[in-house]
Design an enzyme around this catalytic site. Structure first.
Site, mmCIF file in Angstrom:
data_model
loop_
_atom_site.group_PDB
_atom_site.id
_atom_site.type_symbol
_atom_site.label_atom_id
_atom_site.label_comp_id
_atom_site.label_asym_id
_atom_site.label_seq_id
_atom_site.Cartn_x
_atom_site.Cartn_y
_atom_site.Cartn_z
ATOM 1 N N ALA A 250 0.716 -1.226 -0.049
ATOM 2 C CA ALA A 250 0.091 -0.040 0.102
ATOM 3 C C ALA A 250 0.835 1.245 -0.065
ATOM 4 O O ALA A 250 0.284 2.243 0.191
ATOM 5 C CB ALA A 250 -1.001 -0.113 1.112
ATOM 6 N N ALA A 251 2.367 1.241 -0.122
ATOM 7 C CA ALA A 251 2.997 2.345 -0.201
ATOM 8 C C ALA A 251 2.542 3.412 -1.494
ATOM 9 O O ALA A 251 2.525 4.631 -1.365
ATOM 10 C CB ALA A 251 4.492 1.989 -0.032
ATOM 11 N N GLY A 252 2.447 2.531 -2.658
ATOM 12 C CA GLY A 252 2.110 3.473 -3.717
ATOM 13 C C GLY A 252 0.711 3.930 -3.695
ATOM 14 O O GLY A 252 0.556 4.846 -4.110
ATOM 15 N N ASP A 253 -0.177 3.271 -3.217
ATOM 16 C CA ASP A 253 -1.515 3.501 -3.243
ATOM 17 C C ASP A 253 -1.664 4.807 -2.299
ATOM 18 O O ASP A 253 -2.396 5.799 -2.485
ATOM 19 C CB ASP A 253 -2.350 2.609 -2.735
ATOM 20 C CG ASP A 253 -2.378 1.253 -3.695
ATOM 21 O OD1 ASP A 253 -1.991 1.514 -4.936
ATOM 22 O OD2 ASP A 253 -2.389 -0.115 -3.187
#
Length: 306
Positions: A250-253
């Protein structure tokens, strides 16, 4: 306050905690197992909402316990789920995440109900799109529905943000021509452009590929190297915040949702918004799970002061 609408995926994440990926033919033991709310679209919506945006979601869940669980999770974060349909044609999407002790992950997705999002579903909630500041989508829902949403947004003057993930070799140029801001990571960008982004000239060449198709703003995320931003007279690498990663899920999200919440529609605070989104993502990787790790705005602002 920005109004953000996300059309995208809703998954229950099943997280298998392991030391390292198994080799072909190898059997390994898990050190633990956990579940959390996830899905690229849902993660982006949670990130936008927790960064202060008024957020709505377009998607689908199955007529099952996981679907009820996920809708409740979204509602508890203040997200409007009126456009999240419940279908009996497929189960709620699930992701199986192999989380290594290094913090890196490998993900296997069963799209389930996410594949049931249709053009008709999008048309039915056109008013929600038209009243938004930003519309965000990725590639975990069917492309025809995504493109229809972008067409509605473009006609209404709503800014569109495309996260071309998971990576695909061919994106319809018609979708790219409806995109105001594209946010691929380096792998996704290479799949689209054929250009390996390993230095400044290749980053500029990649950005020019998108600009020629009408994409105004290009943000290529580069993991611990930061994010490259190209828009108008801006061509700059924004460094990443150095932290110890526990789980990169979920870092990119988080980056994209936080960006949509923070960015002004005219783009006048673009670099500051990217820095804010980078800090939000740096907080996400320091905790386990998708939903549980996405930070609130106050936590991001506090971290930026440190």
């Amino acid at each position: 306050m920005n109004t953000v609408t996300v059309i995208g995926s809703i998954n229950v994440d099943n997280i298998l905690h392991i030391q390292a990926l198994p080799k072909p033919g190898e059997t390994i033991a898990m050190s633990g197992y956990s579940t959390a709310g996830g899905g690229k679209g849902a993660n982006q919506a949670i990130a936008a909402a927790r960064s202060g945006a008024k957020t709505a979601f377009i998607g689908a869940v199955g007529n099952d316990a996981n679907g009820e669980y996920m809708k409740t999770q979204l509602l508890e974060n203040g997200i409007n789920v009126q456009a999240v349909k419940t279908t009996s044609e497929a189960a709620t999407g699930q992701a199986y995440i192999l989380l290594q002790s290094s913090g890196q992950n490998s993900i296997i997705i069963d799209h389930g109900a996410n594949a049931q999002v249709t053009v008709a579903d999008v048309d039915a909630v056109a008013a929600a799109i038209q009243s938004s500041t930003f519309l965000v989508t990725e590639f975990e829902t069917p492309l025809p529905a995504d493109e229809e949403a972008f067409q509605i947004a473009r006609a209404a003057g709503v800014k569109t943000i495309l996260n071309p993930a998971p990576a695909v070799a061919q994106i319809p140029e018609s979708l790219l021509r409806l995109t105001d801001i594209i946010v691929p990571n380096e792998t996704e960008s290479q799949a689209i452009t054929g250009i390996s982004v390993d230095d400044e000239p290749s980053l500029k060449a990649s950005a020019e590929y998108y600009h020629k198709l009408g994409v105004e703003t290009v943000i290529i995320t580069l993991g611990d190297r930061g994010a490259y931003v190209a828009s108008g007279n801006i061509s700059e690498l924004v460094p990443a915040y150095k932290v110890q990663a526990v789980d990169t899920t979920a870092a990119g999200d988080t980056f994209i949702g936080a960006l949509a919440a923070e960015l002004r529609p005219d783009g006048s605070n673009l670099l500051a918004a990217v820095q804010y989104a980078s800090r939000a993502a740096s907080l996400t990787v320091q905790k386990l799970g998708a939903f549980p790790s996405i930070p609130l705005r106050k936590s991001v602002l506090l971290a930026q002061k440190e």
